[in-house]
Structures are given as structure tokens and as C-alpha cells.
Design a protein around this motif. Structure first.
Motif: not given
Lengths: 234, 478
Positions: A223-226, A228-229, B147, B150, B299, B356
Motif C-alpha cells: 500500500v503506497r500512499g498516492d 492507491r486509488v 496504511n 505503513e 498529502r 481523495q
């Protein structure tokens, strides 16, 4: 003969201190290539005990009795309690198997040699003024710290990363005691914060285990930050 | 022994212990606000106090300024957190037990930061920063989603690397001090080190500064050591994002500034200015471009924090009374504005049920109140008039232009790139077609209103007393 008697205690103090610090460095190299998790923990325990001896020796030679407290803490906590606790954790979680390496043994050894030479060159070059007792100890300590970083990078397992972190901490304490007369309060707080950090680590390992059924860090990387959608509801 | 100086660390510690014992989260939230308010009130008494220099404690105009800012933002964040956490409990994202833990940790973190700011002993300063870091690691992981874990893990690993390097740097400074001040406490006491700075060993100081720059620079979030920052901001609770951006980055930069003063006082040591200018510019321009690719609203603003910390580091690297003044002013403006933005963003994400950017559109239709807050916040942080950040950025650029026109152009370029990205995103957020469901939130708008009105007032008119105070702090920085 009289000359030798005068010089001998100083030489012995030197040799023993360097021998112990050097052995810690050897332990750091061993940590780099051990591929079984119990062997890693045992090597770490050995390194911590060497640290305790090195610190106690400094305290004895320089007549700083407060260093014995630091030594006792290193011996008891890092040499016995923490390795045992980690050992139990590994058994309970059922992860006592081989540890994956991101880099093969030969390259990590060469990297380690490179970092050690870097540490020696760097410290010996900039500290001509300090006593050689201090500067060589400092160089070895920096090498231990850098090897700890290397271990944290090349080992892709949460438990070995904890060990890498604690071997960095060993190097830091070696450096701190090598710099003579650093106030005890600092060392105590360092030890204390290491404990807290370890607690944090342990909590994480349990949570990671709970969520992913594995403690391999790679599972976290999926799972990598940006990238993922989907949103996750926040 | 000065009572109120010690109180600034003791109040949060005592409050943290008390809050850990209070089972009700509502009482806990109120207690959190009260304790933070009390700490803030105590810090205000510093303004009327003569400088204090003791073995472990120092209070000069530079850290008075940081402590007041720190406790003010801590206070408003605790007020925001009270309304934010209530919603998190209702939606079941946090259980009351975790909220209890959260409140206790919030106070502990404030205490650790205040200790780092007030410490005269470089070892104690390091301990304060390390504790604050470890606590925020736990807070970032508090939601326990993959998340969040991580992000917390990455933060932890990079934080440890930074912390270890900074400690090694601290030992080297001690070694340099030992040669002049002798063994023991004096060689770790910052004020004594500074007084005898020209006599210290230059080579040791140089090496120490490199370690400290990389170590504390990791915590400031300077590129290329910034990797933890966006993740930690995005995955933790929003009050923690506000505190991270508004406070912890500042405290880390403050630690770096202390050592910059030390090395700058030595004529034979390396010049810290050019190094800080390079790293600052790199972070500024890099982060400005990264803003365009962000899909997650928290972010986005995390990268904007990297950009602004880069600009502030750049200003302090330029040095001199005017650039230092501008740097300090920008630090305040950034802290206040960025935490205000996070206050609004926290409620926006709760209202839209997502972080998002693609899910957050048409805010002006669905949540007009939050839309206004966010719009003013983004306009302020992009450095547009009439807000305070315009003035501080203008000061940084104009003072740089007078000395190094090319550097000023580079910085201005970075700022313009960032301005474009932020306004582009803001337009979508406010006026896009609303998508997806949205929930009602009972947002308390007081915290961000207080911050933004302070920033607005600062942009229009700075009282002479405040200017004099900033000038005194800027002079100390040299």
C-alpha cells in the motif's frame, strides 16, 4: 624495565578498550550475515554484553563510577531482558525461520567494509586534537552505527530491524561513553528512550502480525500512499 | 529556579497523567483543552520575563517566541481536536479507550516539545525531540489501518535514523566543548558552548554540524529526507497532522538553528549559510512540483509544508537581520495558516467521507462554511495578499534580491509553481461538480477563525511591540 612498568597500565587500558570496541564491530558484521532469527538475537545479546564490558572498563580506567550504572543497564536490559523478550515474541508469533536479505551476503559485507573505512577515515581525520583513546573509540562507534543502518536497510523483517536499531543504539552509547565525562543524565535518558522505542516497536510488530499475518516489511509496501486509488473512508 | 519556566513542562505532564485516568472521552477532551489553555497562559507570562539562563533551562527572546507559538497552536489544536474526536467516536473509527490514550499522549507530546525548546543542555534538547517524535509515531498509527501502520513504520525508521545521527552530532559538539570547558555538564550546556564558541575545535564542529543538519533536517522534512512526512500527515488523525506541520517541524528547525548559531560564532568553521540555502531551495522547488501530482488532500498540504519549511530554511541560510526576521515571521504565518487548513481539512474529510481529492468536489455547494475556511486558508498559504504569509514571503524575496538576485529568482519560481498547484486544486475542491455522499459534521469553526484572523491582522498591520520582539529574536540568530 622500570619504563615498561610505567607504560604498561596505559597500554593495557588502551588495548582492552580497543579490543572490546573492535569486538563490538565484529558482532555488527556478524549481524549482517546471520540468516537465522535466533542467531541474530544471540549475536545482538553478545554485542550488548561487550558494550557493557567496554563501558565498565572505561569507568574503571578513568575512575568514573557512574559509568558502572550505564554498564549494568546495558548488560541487564540489552544483554538479557530484551533478547529474551524478543525470543519469546518470535516463538509466540511462530516466525522462527530464515530471514530474507535484500542484498546478498558478499555485497553487504563489502558495503560494511566500505562504511567502516569511511567511519575511520572521517573521524581520524577531523579529530587530531582529541586524545587517541577518544578518537579511535569514536571511529569504531561510528562504524557500529553505520553498520546498524546497513542492517536496517538490508534486512526485510521487523524483528531484525529492531535489532538493527538497537545495535545503532549500542554504537551511540559506546560513542557517548568514549567521550569522557558526558553527564549521566544523558545516558539514563537515552536508555529510557530506547525502552520506550522498543515498546513502540513491539506494539507495531503485534499489530502488523495481526493485520498481515506476517512480519515481513514488504507486506507493508504494497500500500503506497498516492498510488492507491480507492479512499479509505476518511 | 524559575517556577513558570518549569511549569510549562510540568503542567502538560501532570495533565497527561490525569487524562490517562479519566474514562469519559468528553471530560477528557475538555480536560485536554483546559490543560493546553493553562500552558498557553503560562507561556504568555514569559513575555514579561527577563532572560533566564540556568544549567538546564534557558529562556531568551528566540525560544520565548517559539514557546508562545507552540503553546498557542497546541491550545487551538486541542479545541479543534475536541470536535474532531467526537465525530471519530460516533463513526467508530476510534474507541473511547484509544481516545483516552490519545489525549494523554497529546499532552505528553506538548511537554516533550516544550522541554526541547527550553533546554539549555543539548542532550536534554535531543531527548525532548526524540520523545516528541516517538509519541507522534504512535499517534500516526492510532487508526491501525494498513496504511496507517505503513506510514507509522516509515516515520519510525526514518525518525530513528535522523535521531541517531543527531545524537552522534551532539556527542561531537560535546567533544569539541570538552577541549575548552572541561569534562562534564558545562560542555553540554548550550549557553556556555556559545560563549566559548570561537575557541572550540573547528574540524569537530564542522563534522558535528553535518551530522546535526542531516539528523534534525530529517525531522524538519527537508528534501531528500522528507519521505516520512506526507505519509505521516495523511494517515494519522488530523489534529496530529496540524501539530506535526505547525509545531514539530518548527521545533526541529529550532534545534538546528541553535547549532547554526554555535557554528556561525566560530570564524574558522564552515559557513552553514550556503548549505542551508541549497537544501532549502531544493526542498522548496521539489515540493512545489510534487504538489501537482497529489491525489490525497492531506498529502497535498503535507507537501506544501515541505515547501514552506524549505523557504524558511532558505531564509535562515541567507541570514542577516532582515532575512532572519522574515524567516521567523514566515514560521509563525506558516504554523498558524497550515494548522488552520488542517482544521478545515479534517472536517472536510469527515463530511465527504474520503481524503481523495477526486471525492472532494463542489464544497461551496455542500458545505459552504468549511469551503470559506479552506479557501481563505489556501489563499493565505499560497502567499497572496492581504494575509501575513504574503508579507513574510515578500520580505524574504526582497531581502534576498538585494544580495543574491539569482537565488531570489529561484525561490520566487518555486513559490509561483506552488501557487499554481494550490489554486488549481482549490478551484476543483470548491467549484467542481459535487460527487458522492456527504455527511453532516458539527464543525467548530472557532479554531481556524482565530488562526486566520491572526494571520490577516499580521498581514495588514504588525504592532510595533511585535516587530521589536521579532527583531530581538532575529538579532540573536545573527
Amino acid at each position: 624495565m622500570t619504563l615498561a612498568l610505567d607504560v604498561a597500565p596505559v597500554m593495557v587500558a588502551y588495548d582492552v578498550a580497543h579490543f572490546l570496541a573492535g569486538m563490538m564491530l565484529v558482532a555488527s558484521f556478524m549481524l549482517l550475515y546471520q540468516d537465522r532469527i535466533f542467531a541474530v538475537l544471540n549475536t545482538f545479546a553478545a554485542q550488548a554484553m561487550l558494550l557493557a564490558l567496554a563501558v565498565a572498563w572505561q569507568g574503571y580506567v578513568h575512575h568514573h563510577p557512574d559509568l558502572f550504572i550505564t554498564a549494568a543497564m546495558a548488560f541487564g536490559l540489552k544483554g538479557i531482558v530484551i533478547p529474551l523478550a524478543l525470543n519469546r515474541m518470535v516463538v509466540r508469533l511462530g516466525i522462527h525461520r530464515d530471514v530474507d536479505q535484500a542484498v546478498n551476503v558478499a555485497s553487504s559485507m563489502f558495503l560494511g567494509l566500505g562504511l567502516t573505512s569511511l567511519a575511520l577515515l572521517l573521524v581520524l581525520k577531523v579529530t587530531p586534537g582529541a586524545s587517541s583513546f577518544t578518537r579511535e573509540g569514536l571511529a569504531l562507534a561510528l562504524a557500529v552505527i553505520l553498520l546498524g543502518f546497513l542492517m536496517m536497510i538490508t534486512r526485510r523483517n521487523a524483528v531484525t530491524q529492531i535489532v538493527g536499531f538497537m545495535s545503532i543504539e549500542n554504537g551511540l552509547i559506546l560513542a557517548a561513553t568514549g567521550a569522557r565525562g558526558m553527564p549521566l543524565v544523558v545516558e539514563v535518558s537515552v536508555a529510557f528512550s530506547v525502552l520506550i522505542a522498543l515498546f513502540v516497536f513491539a506494539v507495531f510488530v503485534f499489530r502488523i502480525r495481526e493485520r498481515f499475518d506476517s512480519v515481513e516489511i514488504e507486506y507493508l509496501d504494497r500500500v503506497r500512499g498516492d498510488r492507491r486509488v480507492q479512499g479509505d473512508g476518511r | 529556579m524559575n517556577v513558570s519556566v518549569w511549569a510549562i513542562a510540568v503542567i502538560p505532564i501532570a495533565a497527561g497523567i490525569l487524562l490517562a485516568l479519566i474514562p469519559s472521552y468528553r471530560v477528557g477532551a475538555i480536560g485536554n483543552v483546559l490543560a493546553s489553555g493553562l500552558t498557553f497562559a503560562t507561556s504568555l507570562s514569559f513575555l514579561a520575563m527577563p532572560p533566564v539562563v540556568e544549567d538546564y533551562v534557558i529562556l531568551d527572546s528566540l525560544n520565548t517566541f517559539f514557546v508562545v507559538l507552540n503553546t498557542l497552536v497546541g491550545f487551538t489544536t486541542s479545541a479543534f481536536s475536541a470536535s474532531y474526536i467526537g465525530h471519530e467516536i460516533e463513526t467508530g473509527r476510534l474507541t473511547p479507550l484509544f481516545v483516552r490514550f490519545y489525549h494523554a499522549m497529546f499532552q505528553a507530546m506538548m511537554a516533550a516539545m516544550n522541554i526541547a525548546l527550553l533546554a539549555n543542555n543539548i542532550g536534554v534538547m535531543w531527548v525532548g525531540l526524540e520523545l516528541a517524535t516517538l509519541i507522534t509515531v504512535v499517534m500516526v498509527g492510532i487508526y491501525r489501518t494498513p496504511n496507517a501502520l505503513e506510514a507509522a513504520w516509515k516515520y519510525f525508521i526514518l525518525g530513528i535514523v535522523g535521531i541517531s545521527l543527531a545524537f552522534f552530532g551532539t556527542i561531537l559538539v560535546y567533544l569539541a566543548g570538552q577541549g575548552v570547558l572541561g569534562e562534564g555538564l558545562p560542555a553540554m550546556t548550550w549557553s556556555k558552548l556559545l560563549a566559548s564558541a570561537p575557541k572550540l575545535d573547528a574540524a569537530l564542529l564542522n563534522l558535528a554540524f553535518i551530522f546535526l543538519l542531516v539528523g534534525y533536517g530529517t525531522k524538519v522534512g527537508l528534501a531528500p529526507l522528507h519521505a516520512w512526512l506526507p505519509d505521516a500527515h495523511a494517515e494519522g488523525p488530523t489534529p496530529i497532522s496540524a501539530v506535526l506541520s505547525g509545531l514539530l517541524l518548527n521545533v526541529a528547525l529550532f534545534a538546528l538553528l541553535r547549532f547554526k548559531m554555535l557554528i556561525a560564532a566560530h570564524p574558522g568553521a564552515l559557513k552553514p549559510g550556503p548549505i542551508m540555502i541549497t537544501i532549502g531551495l531544493l526542498s522548496l522547488i521539489f515540493a512545489a512540483f510534487m504538489l501537482y501530482q497529489r491525489r490525497d488532500i492531506k498529502r497535498l498540504f503535507a507537501y506544501s509544508s515541505i515547501e514552506h519549511m524549505g523557504l524558511i530554511t532558505f531564509a535562515f541560510g541567507m541570514g542577516g537581520p532582515l532575512a532572519n526576521f522574515a524567516g521567523l515571521l514566515h514560521m509563525v504565518m506558516h504554523s498558524l495558516t497550515k494548522s488552520a487548513i488542517f482544521f478545515a481539512v479534517g472536517h472536510v474529510a469527515q463530511a465527504k467521507g474520503t481524503q481523495q481529492l477526486s471525492g472532494i468536489r463542489g464544497l461551496s455547494v455542500t458545505n459552504p462554511g468549511l469551503a470559506v475556511g479552506l479557501a481563505f486558508g489556501v489563499i493565505a498559504i499560497s502567499g497572496l495578499p492581504p494575509f501575513g504569509a504574503f508579507m513574510s514571503e515578500f520580505l524574504i524575496l526582497s531581502s534576498t534580491f538585494a544580495r543574491e538576485p539569482l537565488l531570489a529568482l529561484a525561490a520566487a519560481f518555486g513559490l509561483l509553481v506552488a501557487l499554481g498547484a494550490l489554486l488549481l486544486r482549490l478551484q476543483n475542491i470548491l467549484f467542481g461538480t459535487p460527487t458522492g455522499p456527504h455527511h453532516k459534521v458539527s464543525a467548530s469553526s472557532l479554531p481556524w477563525m482565530v488562526h486566520l484572523s491572526l494571520v490577516l491582522v499580521a498581514g495588514l498591520y504588525l504592532p510595533a511591540a511585535v516587530i521589536a520582539w521579532f527583531q530581538k529574536a532575529a538579532e540573536l540568530l545573527g
